[in-house]
Design an enzyme around this catalytic site. Structure first.
Site, PDB file in Angstrom:
ATOM      1  N   LYS A 251       0.696  -2.452   8.873  1.00  0.00           N
ATOM      2  CA  LYS A 251       0.159  -2.960   7.610  1.00  0.00           C
ATOM      3  C   LYS A 251      -0.248  -1.814   6.697  1.00  0.00           C
ATOM      4  O   LYS A 251      -0.996  -0.933   7.120  1.00  0.00           O
ATOM      5  CB  LYS A 251      -1.111  -3.773   7.883  1.00  0.00           C
ATOM      6  CG  LYS A 251      -0.908  -5.043   8.644  1.00  0.00           C
ATOM      7  CD  LYS A 251      -2.246  -5.763   8.711  1.00  0.00           C
ATOM      8  CE  LYS A 251      -2.187  -6.893   9.712  1.00  0.00           C
ATOM      9  NZ  LYS A 251      -3.453  -7.628   9.770  1.00  0.00           N
ATOM     10  N   LEU A 252       0.167  -1.875   5.472  1.00  0.00           N
ATOM     11  CA  LEU A 252      -0.226  -0.837   4.530  1.00  0.00           C
ATOM     12  C   LEU A 252      -1.711  -0.947   4.174  1.00  0.00           C
ATOM     13  O   LEU A 252      -2.382   0.042   3.897  1.00  0.00           O
ATOM     14  CB  LEU A 252       0.619  -0.930   3.255  1.00  0.00           C
ATOM     15  CG  LEU A 252       0.503   0.280   2.346  1.00  0.00           C
ATOM     16  CD1 LEU A 252       1.138   1.495   3.006  1.00  0.00           C
ATOM     17  CD2 LEU A 252       1.162   0.038   1.008  1.00  0.00           C
ATOM     18  N   SER A 253      -2.229  -2.175   4.212  1.00  0.00           N
ATOM     19  CA  SER A 253      -3.625  -2.376   3.820  1.00  0.00           C
ATOM     20  C   SER A 253      -4.594  -1.639   4.736  1.00  0.00           C
ATOM     21  O   SER A 253      -5.726  -1.372   4.374  1.00  0.00           O
ATOM     22  CB  SER A 253      -3.961  -3.867   3.809  1.00  0.00           C
ATOM     23  OG  SER A 253      -3.644  -4.432   5.059  1.00  0.00           O
ATOM     24  N   LYS A 254      -4.125  -1.338   5.947  1.00  0.00           N
ATOM     25  CA  LYS A 254      -5.002  -0.641   6.907  1.00  0.00           C
ATOM     26  C   LYS A 254      -5.112   0.848   6.567  1.00  0.00           C
ATOM     27  O   LYS A 254      -5.956   1.552   7.106  1.00  0.00           O
ATOM     28  CB  LYS A 254      -4.421  -0.761   8.326  1.00  0.00           C
ATOM     29  CG  LYS A 254      -4.466  -2.167   8.867  1.00  0.00           C
ATOM     30  CD  LYS A 254      -5.723  -2.408   9.684  1.00  0.00           C
ATOM     31  CE  LYS A 254      -5.783  -3.816  10.239  1.00  0.00           C
ATOM     32  NZ  LYS A 254      -6.731  -4.670   9.549  1.00  0.00           N
ATOM     33  N   ARG A 255      -4.234   1.329   5.710  1.00  0.00           N
ATOM     34  CA  ARG A 255      -4.215   2.755   5.404  1.00  0.00           C
ATOM     35  C   ARG A 255      -5.190   3.063   4.286  1.00  0.00           C
ATOM     36  O   ARG A 255      -5.227   2.377   3.279  1.00  0.00           O
ATOM     37  CB  ARG A 255      -2.813   3.166   4.956  1.00  0.00           C
ATOM     38  CG  ARG A 255      -1.783   2.972   6.038  1.00  0.00           C
ATOM     39  CD  ARG A 255      -2.039   3.942   7.165  1.00  0.00           C
ATOM     40  NE  ARG A 255      -1.015   3.845   8.188  1.00  0.00           N
ATOM     41  CZ  ARG A 255      -0.793   4.811   9.054  1.00  0.00           C
ATOM     42  NH1 ARG A 255      -1.503   5.922   9.027  1.00  0.00           N
ATOM     43  NH2 ARG A 255       0.123   4.672   9.968  1.00  0.00           N
TER      44      ARG A 255
END
Ligand code: GLU
Length: 495
Positions: A251-255
């Site tokens: 998930k990109l949101s975790k970055r």
């Protein structure tokens, strides 16, 4: 119905690219329906709140051109728009839930909860809070309060049945109530959790639609039950598709910061994209394509043209990777669409940042050829370094100032003729230079074609392998500097 939507970031530091997508879709939806786009800051988790974050988020939205109608800075009829300034309201409604039997006081301490949870986990998996305080009698509660024990307020989630979340993008999502925990609404310090503040605010800010990231689906059953307990209608839900890393993995949101995704540097903060030389119109265009399509197979469009076409029903619920290579391509397209003056103005700050003091006139002379070459504004520095660096350190090696079709002596004679021509050319512009220098080139190569000579000439004046075309480069350098470089090149060949 008046459309009122909100972007509700937590001020943890910056505007995330995923958050920007959420903001953009809210903005598109509001603009399409002549509604209001509201910016609300959800800072109930004070531990995660970062100084200056609200400004950073607003800067990012402004840069993208996503203007809001109500918010912390512009105010509005439903303010304040920062949750930490609305604490009394949340208290009041937590008390209301207590008084109406929809919530209870929980005296369990953090340590107790931790110990019981560990035991519970070991036995049969984490089931959330074990509801111990839900069963307290009035006397037991009074006794604890008499001792001055502090408490949190917990929601009495329904124990049986199922909750339905109608979602415009996904259809009905059905969740068994056994999965809904008795969430804390008000912490023992009297401050609300995200759930309570979010629901109370959406209600009192008259939010009509909730467009938010897919990761909030898991909170929706609790929220829907909270609305029901309050006796309020809930807004219409639309959970946007999950955004994956460019590789499609994770998930990109975790970055939270730029990272390496299989050999490619992936940016995550909107400010990083700005600093890397992307244009805001390319970024909004790109984000609009993430989970939604303009139609007519059109990938490049000004965001204003997306407004009339935007429909929540057309958003694709499937997780989608962020195709950064598409962003590069789009950015290049948008750069091509700029006027030379716009491009010159846009690249100036990037050159300044590199310490390349290049005058506005010189920039303008090369701007139209730059347009077709740049993918990012930052690329300009490599192309244009020659305009700034007169140190001569970059003078090309003598053996490169020749060409198979251009023996060394012909190169020298050609450059001398070119020097003469550049010294006298009137007017000193690209067309005049092109006419004269092409003729000189044709006269000095064995094939009668100017190409090889113009290549040598370009290397002589720009001293770079990659640069704008030769005639514009000479104009941008100015007569004196161009002559000096030709002298250097001629001397090199003579050695
Ligand atoms: N504060 C939440 C966030 O940071 C908002 C979630 C919602 O829109 O309900 O994304």
């Amino acid at each position: 119905m008046t459309v009122r939507v909100r972007f509700a970031p937590s001020p943890t530091g910056y505007l995330h690219i995923g958050g920007a997508r959420t903001a953009l879709y809210n903005w598109l939806f509001a603009r399409k329906h002549g509604g209001r786009f509201i910016l609300r800051i959800e800072d109930t988790d004070q531990k995660r709140t970062v100084r200056g974050a609200i400004e950073a988020i607003m800067d990012g939205l402004r840069w993208l051109g996503l203007d809001w109608d109500e918010g912390p800075d512009v105010g509005g009829p439903y303010g304040p728009y920062i949750q930490s300034q609305r604490a009394a309201l949340y208290r009041e409604w937590a008390d209301w839930l207590l008084a109406h039997g929809h919530a209870y006081k929980c005296f369990c301490t953090a340590d107790e909860l931790k110990a019981r949870r560990a035991a519970q986990k070991a036995a049969r998996g984490d089931q959330g809070y074990d509801r111990r305080c839900r069963a307290l009698t009035a006397e037991e509660i009074a006794a604890r309060e008499g001792l001055g024990l502090s408490y949190a307020v917990r929601f009495k989630a329904p124990l049986e049945g199922a909750t339905v979340i109608p979602d415009v993008i996904r259809g009905d999502i059905i969740v068994p109530n056994a999965q809904i925990a008795d969430a804390v609404l008000l912490k023992s310090d009297g401050l609300p959790t995200y759930h309570l503040a979010n629901v109370v605010d959406d209600h009192f800010m008259a939010i009509s639609h909730i467009l938010r990231a897919d990761e909030w689906i898991s909170s929706a059953p609790l929220h829907i039950n909270l609305y029901a307990a309050f006796g309020w209608d809930h807004p219409i839900y639309a959970h946007l598709p999950l955004v994956l890393n460019p590789s499609g993995k994770g998930k990109l949101s975790k970055r939270t910061q730029a990272f390496d995704d299989g050999g490619r540097e992936v940016l995550v903060k909107v400010e990083e994209f700005r600093d890397a030389g992307y244009l805001p119109q390319a970024l909004t265009n790109f984000l609009a394509n993430v989970g939604w399509a303009f139609g007519d197979d059109r990938e490049q469009f000004p965001i204003a043209e997306a407004i009339p076409r935007f429909r929540l029903e057309d958003v694709n619920p499937a997780p989608t990777r962020l195709p950064y290579e598409k962003l590069e391509w789009l950015n290049g397209q948008w750069i091509q669409d700029m006027t030379p003056l716009e491009l010159a103005q846009a690249v100036k700050p990037f050159l300044d940042r590199q310490g390349y003091e290049i005058g506005a006139e010189a920039l303008l002379a090369v701007a139209s050829s730059l347009r077709v070459r740049l993918k990012k504004l930052t690329d300009a520095a490599d192309f244009l370094k020659f305009l700034w660096d007169d140190g001569g350190t970059a003078a090309p090696a003598a053996d490169r100032l020749g060409h198979a079709k251009l023996p060394g002596d012909a190169a020298r004679r050609g450059l001398q003729a070119a020097r003469q021509y550049v010294a006298d050319a009137q007017p000193f512009d690209a067309d005049t230079l092109a006419a004269g220098l092409t003729a000189i080139g044709e006269a000095h190569t064995s094939t009668g074609k100017a190409g090889p000579f113009l290549g040598v000439l370009r290397l002589a004046v720009t001293q770079q392998d990659v640069s704008p075309p030769v005639f514009e480069s000479i104009v941008a350098l100015g007569r004196e500097r161009a002559l000096a470089r030709l002298d250097t090149a001629i001397a090199l060949i003579e050695e």
